[in-house]
Design an enzyme around this catalytic site. Structure first.
Site, PDB file in Angstrom:
ATOM      1  CB  SER A 152      -0.968  -0.037   1.180  1.00 64.27           C
ATOM      2  OG  SER A 152      -1.939   0.967   1.072  1.00 64.27           O
ATOM      3  CG  ASP A 295      -3.033   4.205  -1.421  1.00 64.68           C
ATOM      4  OD1 ASP A 295      -3.791   3.999  -2.388  1.00 64.68           O
ATOM      5  OD2 ASP A 295      -2.998   3.447  -0.435  1.00 64.68           O
ATOM      6  CG  ASP A 297      -2.686  -0.328  -2.555  1.00 63.49           C
ATOM      7  OD1 ASP A 297      -2.670   0.828  -2.067  1.00 63.49           O
ATOM      8  OD2 ASP A 297      -3.283  -1.274  -2.013  1.00 63.49           O
ATOM      9  CG  ASP A 299      -6.007   0.572  -0.823  1.00 63.94           C
ATOM     10  OD1 ASP A 299      -5.220   1.539  -0.837  1.00 63.94           O
ATOM     11  OD2 ASP A 299      -5.954  -0.334   0.049  1.00 63.94           O
TER      12      ASP A 299
END
Length: 548
Positions: A152, A295, A297, A299
Site C-alpha cells: 500500500s 496511494d 496501490d 485503494d
C-alpha cells in the site's frame, strides 16, 4: 548453543532453501554479524488480518520469496481442507494481483507456483494493477480467495501480502489465525511442489471492473477540470480508463509521479496524508475544480478543492450524502469505523437509512449490518471509501478509483449548480453542525508507555476535557454493542464530540481520535475557527490525561 549460534544455524538452514540469489548474497554477508542475524531470525513477520507486511530482506522477519511461498502454502492448506470447496464442481480457485513494488511480480508468481502445485486453480493478473481490481475479481471470477501483493503506502523498502476471501473482502478472525497456524506447519519451501500451468488473465478482468464502476450513480454533469497523481503507483492507467469510460475529461497528471516507480523518488513517504506528498498535485491543480490522488496501490483516494486538502472525514460526509441522494430503498446501509466522524450517523438518520459502526479496518466495514441490509456506502477516516449504487458496492474493499469517479461526479454536479465541494461542506455544516476531527499520535520507543497510558485511562478516566463534561466512558476490551473485543477506550463529550484512544495495530504509536461538534450560528468559517481552537485545547487535555 549460544543465541548467536542458534541464529546462525537458522540462517544457514534458510540459505539452503532460499531460491533468491539476492537475499542469499545478503544473508551470507551477515553470517558473522550477530545483531543483524538476531534482527532477521529472532522474530518473524506475523500473519494477521492484514496478511503480511514488512521490510524486504532475508530471514523470517522480512518479506522475501521464502516467506511468501510459506504463506502461499499455508493458504493452500486451508483452502484444500475445506470440504465445500474441494467437492464443488469447479474446485478451489484463487486470483492473484500485484502492484509495482520491488519483487511484487516475483512474489505473485511464486504464490501462483505453490498454489498450483497444491492443486489449486490460479488466475494471475495480467500486469501490476490496483488493489480494488483484485478485490473485485475475487467475486467476479467466483474464486475461493484472492491474494494482493502490495505494501500500500508503506516506504519503498517494504512489501506485503493481503488475503481476501470468497466474498471479496479481507479476511477477519479466526480465519487469519487458521491460516497463520497452517503457515507455521509448512516445511522447507524447496520441497514444496510447484506448478506451472496457472492462467494469466487478460484485460477483460479490468474491463469488467470498469463496467461495474460505470454503473455507479455518476449523474450527467461532466464539466470538470482536475489534476491527478498516482504517487508513482499503479492507479494512473486504470483511473484514466475509468474517467474515459464514464465520460469525464481526463485529469491532468503530475508528470513526475505518473509512471509506477517502486523507489517513489519525489516523496519522502508515498502516502497522500503525509506532509509534502501532495505538493506537486496541489501546484498542478491551482485554478482547477478538483485535485485527486491515489496511494500507490490505489485503494485510497485523497481530495483537494479550493486550494486546500479535505480531510478523510470531510470527503466521507460528502460522499455519504451524494450516494444517499442517488439511491433508494429502506434496506440501505451506511457504515464507518468507531474512529471516524459521528457525522455519518446524523446523515443516515436524516435520510432514514440504517447505520453501523465497526472496529477500524475495511475488513470490518464489509461485515457490517445483517443479511437484510444492502451496503451502499462505507468509509474510514484514513482516506478509504467503498462507494455504491442501488446494486450495493461493487468492490468489497476500499476503492480509490471508484471513489475518484464519484468525487468527480459530485464536483461536476456542484459546478453545474454554481458551487464547489467547499460549498457542499458549508451546507452540511449548517444542517448537521460542524463536525471537526483531528488526531493526537504519539510514537514511543518503549511500548510500556502505551500500556501505562491505556491502564491510566481505564483506571482513572477524566471527568472533563477542555471544559467539556465526559458523559460516558466505553471500554471495548470485552467488546461492546456487538463489536469484537479491542484495546480501545471511547470518551463521549457533552457537546456531542468524543475522544477515542487506542494503540496502533502496525506501529509503536498511541493514537487518539478527537472530534468536536460546533453549531453554525453565524457562518461556517466562524465555526471552523472555533473548532480549530477547540481541537487544540482538546488535544492538550487528552495528552495531560494520558500522562504523555
Amino acid at each position: 548453543m549460544s543465541e548467536h549460534g542458534g541464529d546462525r544455524a537458522r540462517a544457514e538452514a534458510w540459505l539452503g532453501q532460499d531460491p533468491d540469489p539476492e537475499t542469499r548474497a545478503e544473508l551470507r554477508a551477515l553470517l558473522d554479524d550477530p545483531a543483524a542475524l538476531a534482527d532477521r531470525f529472532g522474530a518473524k513477520l506475523e500473519f494477521g488480518t492484514a496478511g503480511l507486511r514488512g521490510e524486504l530482506g532475508a530471514g523470517p522477519n522480512r518479506m522475501n520469496r521464502v516467506t511468501v511461498m510459506r504463506a502461499a502454502a499455508g493458504l493452500a492448506s486451508v483452502l484444500t481442507s475445506r470440504d465445500d470447496l474441494r467437492e464443488s464442481s469447479g474446485g478451489v480457485s484463487v486470483v492473484i494481483g500485484y502492484d509495482a513494488r520491488h519483487k511484487s511480480d516475483v512474489f505473485a508468481e511464486d504464490s501462483a507456483a505453490v498454489l498450483t502445485g497444491a492443486g489449486v486453480t490460479v488466475h494471475l493478473m495480467p500486469r501490476p494493477l490496483p488493489t480494488p481490481v483484485l478485490a473485485y475479481a475475487v467475486r467476479h471470477l467466483g474464486c475461493a480467495a484472492g491474494i494482493m501483493v502490495t505494501a500500500s503506502h508503506n516506504p519503498p523498502r517494504d512489501n506485503g501480502y493481503k488475503v481476501y476471501w470468497e466474498d471479496g473482502a479481507q479476511i477477519i478472525p479466526p480465519l487469519d489465525q487458521e491460516i497463520s497456524t497452517a503457515i507455521d506447519a509448512v516445511g522447507r519451501v524447496d520441497e514444496l511442489p510447484r506448478g506451472t500451468d496457472w492462467r494469466v488473465l487478460d484485460e477483460a478482468v479490468v474491463e469488467a471492473y470498469l463496467r461495474s464502476l460505470a454503473r455507479l450513480p455518476l449523474g450527467t454533469a461532466r464539466d470538470l477540470t482536475a489534476a491527478y497523481t498516482p504517487l508513482h503507483g499503479v492507479g494512473g492507467a486504470v483511473l484514466a480508463q475509468a474517467f474515459a469510460w464514464c465520460g469525464f475529461p481526463e485529469p491532468d497528471v503530475v508528470a513526475e509521479q505518473a509512471a509506477p516507480d517502486p523507489d517513489f523518488p519525489t516523496v519522502a513517504f508515498p502516502n497522500p496524508e503525509e506532509p509534502g506528498a501532495m505538493d506537486l498535485a496541489l501546484a498542478l491543480g491551482k485554478g482547477r475544480d478538483l485535485v485527486i490522488a491515489n496511494d500507490p496501490d490505489a485503494d485510497r483516494c485523497a481530495v483537494a478543492a479550493g486550494g486546500r486538502m479535505l480531510t478523510g472525514d470531510e470527503v466521507g460526509g460528502l460522499l455519504a450524502e451524494y450516494v444517499l441522494r442517488h439511491t433508494d430503498g429502506s434496506d440501505r446501509l451506511v457504515a464507518t469505523t468507531i474512529v471516524s466522524s459521528s457525522l455519518l450517523r446524523a446523515i443516515a438518520a436524516e435520510h432514514g437509512v440504517r447505520y453501523a459502526e465497526t472496529l477500524t479496518g475495511f475488513k470490518w466495514i464489509m461485515k457490517a449490518g445483517t443479511d437484510r441490509d444492502r451496503l451502499v456506502y462505507g468509509y474510514e477516516e484514513a482516506l478509504g471509501y467503498s462507494v455504491g449504487g442501488d446494486d450495493g458496492v461493487p468492490v468489497h474493499d476500499k476503492d480509490g478509483i471508484g471513489t475518484a469517479l464519484m468525487v468527480a461526479a459530485m464536483a461536476a454536479s456542484a459546478k453545474e449548480s454554481g458551487g464547489t465541494l467547499l460549498d457542499l461542506l458549508d451546507d452540511q455544516a449548517r444542517r448537521y453542525g460542524l463536525h471537526a476531527t483531528a488526531q493526537l499520535s504519539v510514537r514511543v520507543e518503549d511500548l510500556s508507555v502505551i500500556a501505562d497510558a491505556m491502564a491510566r485511562l481505564r483506571e482513572s478516566p477524566p471527568g472533563e476535557l477542555a471544559g467539556r463534561t465526559v458523559t460516558e466512558v466505553d471500554d471495548l476490551a470485552e467488546g461492546l454493542d456487538g463489536l469484537p473485543p479491542a484495546d480501545v477506550v471511547r470518551l463521549r463529550l457533552s457537546d456531542g464530540g468524543r475522544v477515542i484512544v487506542r494503540p496502533s495495530g502496525t506501529e509503536p504509536k498511541l493514537k487518539c481520535y478527537l472530534e468536536v461538534v460546533v453549531p453554525v450560528t453565524s457562518s461556517p468559517e466562524e465555526a471552523r475557527t472555533r473548532a480549530t481552537g477547540d481541537l487544540t485545547a482538546l488535544r492538550e487535555a487528552v495528552a495531560d490525561a494520558l500522562g504523555l
